[in-house]
Design an enzyme around this catalytic site. Sequence first.
Site, mmCIF file in Angstrom:
data_model
loop_
_atom_site.group_PDB
_atom_site.id
_atom_site.type_symbol
_atom_site.label_atom_id
_atom_site.label_comp_id
_atom_site.label_asym_id
_atom_site.label_seq_id
_atom_site.Cartn_x
_atom_site.Cartn_y
_atom_site.Cartn_z
ATOM 1 N N GLU C 76 36.659 -18.349 8.231
ATOM 2 C CA GLU C 76 37.051 -18.104 9.618
ATOM 3 C C GLU C 76 35.871 -18.114 10.574
ATOM 4 O OE1 GLU C 76 37.972 -16.335 6.988
ATOM 5 O OE2 GLU C 76 40.104 -16.847 6.805
ATOM 6 N N HIS C 145 48.605 -8.214 6.761
ATOM 7 C CA HIS C 145 49.408 -9.272 7.359
ATOM 8 C C HIS C 145 50.182 -8.816 8.594
ATOM 9 C CE1 HIS C 145 48.556 -11.017 3.422
ATOM 10 N NE2 HIS C 145 48.854 -12.188 3.926
HETATM 11 C C1 LIG Z 1 39.761 -13.833 4.743
HETATM 12 C C2 LIG Z 1 41.086 -14.447 4.458
HETATM 13 N N1 LIG Z 1 41.466 -15.560 5.098
HETATM 14 C C3 LIG Z 1 42.678 -16.100 4.902
HETATM 15 C C4 LIG Z 1 43.561 -15.537 4.016
HETATM 16 C C5 LIG Z 1 44.971 -16.122 3.848
HETATM 17 N N2 LIG Z 1 45.093 -16.729 2.516
HETATM 18 C C6 LIG Z 1 45.619 -16.039 1.488
HETATM 19 S S1 LIG Z 1 45.504 -16.875 0.040
HETATM 20 C C7 LIG Z 1 44.783 -18.205 0.794
HETATM 21 C C8 LIG Z 1 44.340 -19.369 -0.047
HETATM 22 C C9 LIG Z 1 43.345 -18.948 -1.085
HETATM 23 O O1 LIG Z 1 42.998 -20.030 -1.899
HETATM 24 P P1 LIG Z 1 42.142 -19.834 -3.204
HETATM 25 O O2 LIG Z 1 40.926 -19.014 -2.901
HETATM 26 O O3 LIG Z 1 41.908 -21.171 -3.786
HETATM 27 O O4 LIG Z 1 43.016 -18.935 -4.185
HETATM 28 P P2 LIG Z 1 44.446 -19.271 -4.795
HETATM 29 O O5 LIG Z 1 45.473 -18.759 -3.863
HETATM 30 O O6 LIG Z 1 44.513 -20.742 -5.008
HETATM 31 O O7 LIG Z 1 44.483 -18.525 -6.085
HETATM 32 C C10 LIG Z 1 44.654 -17.975 2.164
HETATM 33 C C11 LIG Z 1 44.088 -18.942 3.126
HETATM 34 C C12 LIG Z 1 43.128 -14.380 3.355
HETATM 35 N N3 LIG Z 1 43.906 -13.752 2.462
HETATM 36 N N4 LIG Z 1 41.900 -13.865 3.581
#
Ligand SMILES: Cc1ncc(C[n+]2csc(CCOP(=O)(O)OP(=O)(O)O)c2C)c(N)n1
Lengths: 386, 386, 342, 342
Positions: C76, C145
């Site tokens: 971000e 959220h």
């Molecule tokens: C700081 C932050 N930004 C955005 C999010 C929203 N978000 C939740 S899961 C996700 C994707 C995460 O991807 P990854 O790290 O590859 O883990 P996966 O879900 O594939 O296990 C996002 C953007 C968040 N939880 N925290």
Amino acid sequence: MILAMHPVLIGFGKEGERMTHAELLPRDEAVQLIDATGTAVADDDYRLPDSTALLTAYRGLVEGRRINDQASALVRQGRLAVYPSSHGQEACQIGAALALRDSDWLFPTYRDSVAVIARGVAPADAMVLLKGDWHSGYDVREHRVAPQATPLATQLLHAVGFAYAAKQRGEDTVVLALCGDGATSEGDFHEAMNFAAVFHVPVVFFVQNNEFAISVPLSRQTAAPSLAHKAIGYGMPGQRVDGNDVAAVLAVLGEAVERARSGGGPTLVEAHTYRMQAHTNADDDTRYREREEVQAWVARDPLTRLHAHLTTSGALTDELEKEITAGAEEIAAAMRAALNTDADLDPEDLFRFVTTERSPQLQEQWHQLRDEIERDREAQRSGGMR
Amino acid sequence: MILAMHPVLIGFGKEGERMTHAELLPRDEAVQLIDATGTAVADDDYRLPDSTALLTAYRGLVEGRRINDQASALVRQGRLAVYPSSHGQEACQIGAALALRDSDWLFPTYRDSVAVIARGVAPADAMVLLKGDWHSGYDVREHRVAPQATPLATQLLHAVGFAYAAKQRGEDTVVLALCGDGATSEGDFHEAMNFAAVFHVPVVFFVQNNEFAISVPLSRQTAAPSLAHKAIGYGMPGQRVDGNDVAAVLAVLGEAVERARSGGGPTLVEAHTYRMQAHTNADDDTRYREREEVQAWVARDPLTRLHAHLTTSGALTDELEKEITAGAEEIAAAMRAALNTDADLDPEDLFRFVTTERSPQLQEQWHQLRDEIERDREAQRSGGMR
Amino acid sequence: MTITHDHIELDAPETSVRTLSMAAALNLTLADAIAEDPAVVVFGEDVGALGGVFRITDGLTARFGEDRCFDTPLAESGIVGTAVGMAMNGLRPVVELQFDAFALPAFEQIVSHVAKLPNRTRGGVRMPMVIRIPFGGGIGGVEHHCDSSEAYYAHTPGLTIVSPSTPQDAYSLLRAAITSPDPVVFLEPKKLYWTKGEVDTSATVDIGSARIARDGTDVTLIAYGASVALALEAADASAAEGRSVQVVDVRSLTPFDDETVTNAVRSTGRAVVIAEAPGFASVASEIQARVFERCFEYLEAPVRRVTGFDTPYAPPKLEHWYLPDVDRILDAVDSLHWEDRP
Amino acid sequence: MTITHDHIELDAPETSVRTLSMAAALNLTLADAIAEDPAVVVFGEDVGALGGVFRITDGLTARFGEDRCFDTPLAESGIVGTAVGMAMNGLRPVVELQFDAFALPAFEQIVSHVAKLPNRTRGGVRMPMVIRIPFGGGIGGVEHHCDSSEAYYAHTPGLTIVSPSTPQDAYSLLRAAITSPDPVVFLEPKKLYWTKGEVDTSATVDIGSARIARDGTDVTLIAYGASVALALEAADASAAEGRSVQVVDVRSLTPFDDETVTNAVRSTGRAVVIAEAPGFASVASEIQARVFERCFEYLEAPVRRVTGFDTPYAPPKLEHWYLPDVDRILDAVDSLHWEDRP
Ligand SMILES: Cc1ncc(C[n+]2csc(CCOP(=O)(O)OP(=O)(O)O)c2C)c(N)n1
Ligand SMILES: Cc1ncc(C[n+]2csc(CCOP(=O)(O)OP(=O)(O)O)c2C)c(N)n1
Ligand SMILES: [Mg+2]
Ligand SMILES: [Mg+2]
């Protein structure tokens, strides 16, 4: 839960020692000890875990898969608010849990419920967050599992600080910190890796690269040869492993954990795996990936390959298979039972844990709410409106 | 200001192409083209800039040194609030400025006043921040120099976004982003490197590793083989250069800038240099480093070595030397004159630039202040109190 | 990755008034802004192929291409920091941060640069940028959220903060935000994403102007975002009890429309401020303080506020206790010294 | 890097009352806390050999070793994030963030974890941690070095925010903060670092309690941090004009001592709140709103506030225009409807 493993320790990584490039850089190909057909692959550095260990892992995989699918079903039935499934990633989940001693600590994310449960947390407790009853539902100290983290990569720093304190007290605790491929792009990932290396703390960073961060593919996360190539930039070893091969996960994590335990500092391990389902039930993955791509990963399923391997070797009998399946069914049944009951929630809990002593402001606010609740009850009793 | 350079371009780095480890990793030793005694060092990949280029650079170094020392003197005289000197780092400062075309952009930090001035900003304008008149004192568009950044590493992201916009418009602008060794520990450094690599933008990250972040030595910033080893973790080439050898800085930055310009994406360049003075005048470096350590770097001074080299080669005559010194003195004199005058500051400026249109709230607050000022004036005129 | 300045094939001209959900109105605004101004770029996490987790950017990449709407790496500060650089170099970034809590990693970039660069450079560098954040609760979201973090932004000089409560304002305010030469934090009340209303795409709204959402003579409810809907409900309920309740939709948190709010409260002599965020040092307390100061002689009773508690946001199963609701508003209204009334 | 649990050779026992600058008092507190509790660790940027840019940690590393006071890599989220992990594992981190603006990179860790982990885990994980931030202006610092960001923290449920205005409170409040089982943001008014006063190391102060800094009957000035000194000056000046001015030092921003503040204002019927931070959605507006609500029937005049403008902090040469000063406070006092007085 502890596997008898014989990790191949390399004599480097003592505090203050410089490692060579070859030692810090990951292999060009991910470590694989059992291929997709179930055949063992010879490796110069990593030994195949013995069949007892593999059977333990197999049980974990079957239970993990069942938990994933049961949880997804409970979402459809409205008993869980949301579930980020690790279907397809169970080898990482179980490998992570089994690589640790009971006294070690796990720092998981929202996707790691299976690893959390494999550490001993009751499924229903692990689901409290996803059910919506509270923000976390297990005793972190009893199971040595930090609360599942939602803000990405933030927990990696907690893991580093936790390990620092353990090291300072002379304990031999190892901390395993989980995150996804997407999370490696966050600043906190960088700061955690760097602090860990500079303070030479006993942490293993385990990245489950499942190719997606919600809808965003790996190619939009990084242009690096691999995520494990980031390790050298911090002066810690990086390694890549086939994340759908629990044998390889156990071997590679096992080595990293032992290095950490023996004072060799942190390691970054990247597992290549795949998120077989949508990000969560709320997601629609048909918008951003082809069905063929998902289908192609079915052949690399972590369960099938270990099943094939253990059946061929004769270690997994029909009887044992049945017993394992029945055990998994039991877990699922218990989950259903627990999650089909509504918890009796106390609104005062909103005020109970904010600070140790409740401030006059919060007490005043609670009294206001309590009065409202009482008036509501009164009104309901007398059949009135408000 | 533009040097005629002939950087040795290697044919890699096109968008979508994968580079090999050898291409992404820096050398084990920093690139050096003129050693501390002034002797040229042969190099397979980088060519020594020609003597015209080196003379231009030499003039820059002399002026830069003079500016640094004049500014420090003005601090002692109370004409500047603070000055973070780049004394000892002038080869990086001048190399950075000369590696760019006029149409390129520089994103500097608080320590990079000499580079800012070498880009054409009037010394007095560059000093507005440090004098305390305003937060920044030059026209960023006229000189294509972003405001000097104070919050560490934040400007690296601005540089990436700026380069992204230039690329999108099909311009051939290159952006050179500066930061220190300490700043590489910040999350923003990581995010900037990663965005730059993923979007393959024309940015060169130039880290002046001067061994200290205020009092904190490099060994507390990183355990990596070098800071340039971070590059491979983003999939961009990294290189190390002797930061006190302006010839090497010009060659290495020149190559990186040309690669960026020709669509080859970002590069991370780490210069090994040393902060010869305290962090700023407000700092006391005797608390955290030995005088011997500082002294040892005197022998590696960027001016002495280029002076020796150019005198030996005959390119630098006594006459030219005198002319250069006189020019530097002129700059210093102009600085003194400009900074010895108090600017006429307008309190309404506090409200003028916050948003394009002044909100009713700000207008109300300004009227309040204006009234106060008027009453003050009135009171002073009438000799009263308040 | 070069902007195509050719004419983009738009859908056949549509009537300017139609019924849309707030989500659809926002989507339409983004499409219209991209189509109209080649400098507008939309980016963030999952805004491309997926169309955003709330589908606000649905179809934009398909329609306008990767150059105009694209996914970034998951960072971000990176999103906002690169947006700063783009804004310095002629683009108008409209970035999406997925939820309030996930905007926090960008806080340094927002406070130290987005808000201050124009001032730092004496207007030499402007920051025409919109930071969209789906905000607030009431949707059963798990921790992180459902927060309402407008106070962090509203307290930061240099930022403009707006939040719509109707599809019409969603369209018009977002258009105004994108056109603004100043950085705007655009807070989208998640709870209202699917409420429908008429949208006239030719209607404009000035940033900095509040809106009288309902006339009334006895008491003024002051709200923004999702709380406006709640205030209107409370006004209805109050009408049933014989009270004439005025509702002001603040709409623009900064700049704040003192004139409209002050006149409204002076006309009724009583006021309640409603917001979901924790009350302490909040936008609600600011409004309360301003109204007190400006209407002191007109007030029949102290100005009250109904806000979230000063606790972390509640888990889904407890959020109905946490959030302001109609009863709580009516209670506050009841407490306004009605017995003293002439 | 193992804690030495051996007895640390302390300096010869010193008398418990002495005259110290606020900086020296803070340094003494840290030393005493480290000596007393093996769980206390002090870390941050430049706190080791240098002793901190304001020398608050001077000599700690030399005296207690690298295990107890040490420098970290330059990364504020890293500092606070690792402190979270340490606090989970038995340590009591006391971290220094160099200036307000440089605490911002840690904002996500502070808001999403430091403030919320105890609540998240139903008290299973406590966060005994102190985040020290030198805050405020008036020292001629360049941009990013003079901000007052207490509102960001005060608005965040779960955090305790305190700020001393005397060397005594610096000592006692910091001791209380380090002993607290909850996370405390400890704001050190830079401008007062070098003011001296008596410090009794045996004196304790309760977090959550305000202090009557000066008695008075006509009007109450409410302030915290560096503004308390200013309020006292204004009170002196006002006394010369024949007004009896009371000064309340809030001291603990959250929890807030409503009782002391309310009683004070009720006793005078007039109040002015003073703070350096921009006024909008600030702690000052919160205090103003609270006082209005709680003292409505007692007020002779609207509560006023004197705060920093809603602009970025001024450059050094203009900060005297930006900051609240005695005249501005006296003007506010003058505006409190004195003509209506019986
Ligand atoms: C700081 C932050 N930004 C955005 C999010 C929203 N978000 C939740 S899961 C996700 C994707 C995460 O991807 P990854 O790290 O590859 O883990 P996966 O879900 O594939 O296990 C996002 C953007 C968040 N939880 N925290
Ligand atoms: C985000 C942030 N944290 C802390 C500071 C305070 N600070 C100013 S300069 C400095 C050291 C920077 O070291 P380095 O990056 O090596 O640059 P150098 O000063 O050596 O050129 C620190 C800690 C800051 N300016 N910004
Ligand atoms: Mg992923
Ligand atoms: Mg440095």
